[in-house]
Design an enzyme around this catalytic site. Structure first.
Site, mmCIF file in Angstrom:
data_model
loop_
_atom_site.group_PDB
_atom_site.id
_atom_site.type_symbol
_atom_site.label_atom_id
_atom_site.label_comp_id
_atom_site.label_asym_id
_atom_site.label_seq_id
_atom_site.Cartn_x
_atom_site.Cartn_y
_atom_site.Cartn_z
ATOM 1 N N CYS A 233 8.406 14.908 -5.729
ATOM 2 C CA CYS A 233 7.835 13.639 -5.286
ATOM 3 C C CYS A 233 7.450 12.810 -6.497
ATOM 4 O O CYS A 233 8.036 11.784 -6.791
ATOM 5 C CB CYS A 233 6.577 13.876 -4.451
ATOM 6 S SG CYS A 233 6.831 14.933 -3.058
HETATM 7 N N1 SAJ Z 1 -0.772 17.272 -11.707
HETATM 8 C C1 SAJ Z 1 -1.491 17.110 -12.892
HETATM 9 N N2 SAJ Z 1 -2.760 16.620 -12.831
HETATM 10 C C2 SAJ Z 1 -3.331 16.286 -11.635
HETATM 11 C C3 SAJ Z 1 -2.594 16.454 -10.445
HETATM 12 C C4 SAJ Z 1 -1.316 16.950 -10.496
HETATM 13 O O1 SAJ Z 1 -0.999 17.404 -13.985
HETATM 14 O O2 SAJ Z 1 -4.502 15.856 -11.655
HETATM 15 C C5 SAJ Z 1 0.603 17.759 -11.782
HETATM 16 C C6 SAJ Z 1 0.802 19.073 -11.059
HETATM 17 O O3 SAJ Z 1 0.591 20.153 -11.942
HETATM 18 C C7 SAJ Z 1 2.270 18.973 -10.626
HETATM 19 C C8 SAJ Z 1 2.471 17.501 -10.406
HETATM 20 O O4 SAJ Z 1 1.415 16.823 -11.102
HETATM 21 O O5 SAJ Z 1 3.121 19.402 -11.665
HETATM 22 C C9 SAJ Z 1 2.471 17.085 -8.927
HETATM 23 O O6 SAJ Z 1 1.307 17.652 -8.397
HETATM 24 P P1 SAJ Z 1 0.758 17.196 -6.952
HETATM 25 O O7 SAJ Z 1 -0.567 17.848 -6.763
HETATM 26 O O8 SAJ Z 1 0.846 15.729 -6.813
HETATM 27 O O9 SAJ Z 1 1.713 17.926 -5.947
HETATM 28 P P2 SAJ Z 1 2.990 17.414 -5.200
HETATM 29 O O10 SAJ Z 1 4.109 17.095 -6.083
HETATM 30 O O11 SAJ Z 1 3.226 18.438 -4.136
HETATM 31 O O12 SAJ Z 1 2.536 16.058 -4.540
HETATM 32 C C10 SAJ Z 1 2.359 16.034 -3.141
HETATM 33 C C11 SAJ Z 1 2.642 14.641 -2.726
HETATM 34 N N3 SAJ Z 1 2.799 14.618 -1.289
HETATM 35 C C12 SAJ Z 1 3.749 13.823 -0.767
HETATM 36 O O13 SAJ Z 1 4.515 13.174 -1.449
HETATM 37 C C13 SAJ Z 1 3.814 13.788 0.699
HETATM 38 C C14 SAJ Z 1 1.493 13.733 -3.109
HETATM 39 O O14 SAJ Z 1 1.619 12.476 -2.397
HETATM 40 C C15 SAJ Z 1 0.183 14.323 -2.728
HETATM 41 O O15 SAJ Z 1 -0.867 13.439 -3.145
HETATM 42 C C16 SAJ Z 1 0.025 15.634 -3.429
HETATM 43 O O16 SAJ Z 1 1.037 16.477 -2.857
HETATM 44 C C17 SAJ Z 1 -1.352 16.247 -3.183
HETATM 45 O O17 SAJ Z 1 -2.291 15.465 -2.951
HETATM 46 O O18 SAJ Z 1 -1.450 17.473 -3.293
#
Ligand code: SAJ
Length: 417
Positions: A259
């Protein structure tokens, strides 16, 4: 009524199961034979759906999976939940096109099609609508209804699931919107109608770009804070005490998943295509986040140098290969990029990640179980994906040195990103 869900992945399968709960006869279409076989055997490969749900749906005769669109004949509502990756930095809509071309001949008067895949504003009306009209011989909205509703599934999140996460919905006209709103009200608790598919498409890109840009902010801040000798983690914890107007993000080795690294580029591509402008925020965030794996290598090399250890030949134990904690998904994983680079630099890389099953480790990377012995015999332990199952206390006690990109360890032998 008959519901068809095209794409039975982490978005499509929960929708199909909710459709069964709501009393629809559901057909799940997927191009992957293996998935269809598993589903028709009552097995789920999606984290948020258990086998028993699929088994019950099959037993009631209210669900079947198929690779053949003929099974979708006479559908009333069709949801399209197929991947929208990037291809050389540009949107790759081939899966939407394939679904559109396949479902169009099956559209009957009065049926409804909803696109859920994340895509640039304009896709539903400019790209999908013509495919459906041509293939069906019908016009929308007179002949069939069409709209867009972005997915907000967060795999593994037990608090926010499909049924209790507000669902933004849109239609190409007011009747399409009414039909689509009525449908979703049967499967999710809160439905949020907006005035057009473009608003709904942009809303989704905004949500994920917001997240991506803010992660880039704290990533770049972590680099400057470290150079200034200031503990950015403590500053973030302190800032997080602000009860309004601040949202906590933390630095890391980069941004993975299917995403966040992708969606913002759909937005910047649409702005460039439409206006010829660069969406600088997005491009800067992409540069910063994509640069983090290399930043990790640089920090690690300097730390090893201070211990008179060149990277070449050093014995490194990496904790975590998946792109985010407590999950096994490795798509666009920065941790794997770090592992590959360290291996290329001649380090002896051993990686532990219990979530990553049957994973074809990149060349020269040995998959191991994290253990006291592995920690003791390493030159450095690098925390890349902070699965909760790792024993961080043990690592702190016995590792000669830890480079921690996730703020899980403390101690004189620990350096944080
Ligand atoms: N990450 C960081 N720092 C942060 C948050 C995330 O480095 O503060 C990194 C994570 O390690 C990962 C990447 O970013 O590598 C993405 O992390 P994520 O928590 O955003 O997880 P995703 O990719 O599963 O994002 C999903 C997305 N959901 C949809 O697209 C429907 C996102 O919109 C959500 O906000 C996110 O999940 C969530 O909130 O967990």
């Amino acid at each position: 009524e008959k519901l068809v869900v095209v794409g039975q992945g982490y978005v499509g399968l929960p929708l199909a199961m909710r459709g069964v709960d709501a009393g629809f006869d559901v057909v799940g279409i997927d191009v992957d034979e293996w998935r269809v076989k598993r589903l028709n055997a009552g097995e789920s490969y999606v984290e948020d759906i258990v086998d028993d749900q699929v088994k019950a749906a099959l037993r009631w005769g209210r669900y079947m999976a198929s690779t053949d669109y003929a099974a979708a004949k006479d559908f009333d509502i069709c949801l399209i939940t197929v991947p929208t990756p990037l291809l050389e930095g540009a949107p790759d809509l081939r899966h939407i096109a394939s679904a559109g071309h396949s479902i169009a001949p099956l559209i009957k008067r009065g049926s409804t099609v909803v696109l859920e895949s994340t895509t640039y504003p304009g896709t539903t009306e400019e790209y999908l609508l013509p495919i459906l009209e041509k293939g069906s011989g019908l016009r929308a909205p007179e002949g069939f209804f069409l709209g867009y509703s972005p997915e907000r599934i967060d795999p593994g999140n037990s608090r926010w699931r499909l049924e209790n996460t507000p669902k933004v919905v849109s239609g190409i006209d007011e009747y399409s919107l009414k039909k689509i709103e009525t449908f979703y009200r049967q499967i999710v608790r809160d439905v949020v109608p907006v005035s057009s598919p473009q608003v709904a498409e942009l809303c989704k890109l905004l949500e994920n770009t917001f997240r991506h840009v803010n992660i880039a902010l704290v990533n770049e801040l972590s680099i400057f804070a470290q150079q200034l000798g200031i503990d950015v983690w403590e500053a973030i914890d302190a800032a997080s005490t602000k009860p309004f107007g601040f949202m906590r993000f933390t630095p890391g080795p980069g941004v993975g998943g299917h995403c966040l690294p992708i969606d913002p580029s759909y937005l910047s591509w649409a702005v460039k295509r439409g206006l010829g402008h660069n969406f600088r925020f997005v491009e800067l965030a992409n540069d910063i986040n994509r640069g983090m794996p290399e930043h990790v290598i640089r920090r690690l090399a300097m730390a090893l140098n201070r211990r008179a250890k060149p990277i070449k030949g050093s014995r490194l134990v990496l904790l975590g290969l998946a792109y985010k904690k407590n999950a096994g998904d490795c798509r666009e994983s920065p941790s794997i990029e770090v592992a590959r680079s360290l291996s290329k630099l001649g380090a002896r890389v051993r990686a532990a990640d219990p979530y990553v099953k049957g994973f074809l480790a990149p060349p020269n990377i040995e998959l191991i179980e994290a253990s006291r012995q592995e920690f003791e015999q390493s030159d450095a332990v690098v925390i890349l994906t902070d699965h909760d199952c790792f024993d961080y206390e043990l690592a702190e006690q016995v590792s000669p040195f830890i480079f921690d990109t996730r703020n899980r360890c403390r101690g004189p032998n620990v350096e944080r990103i």
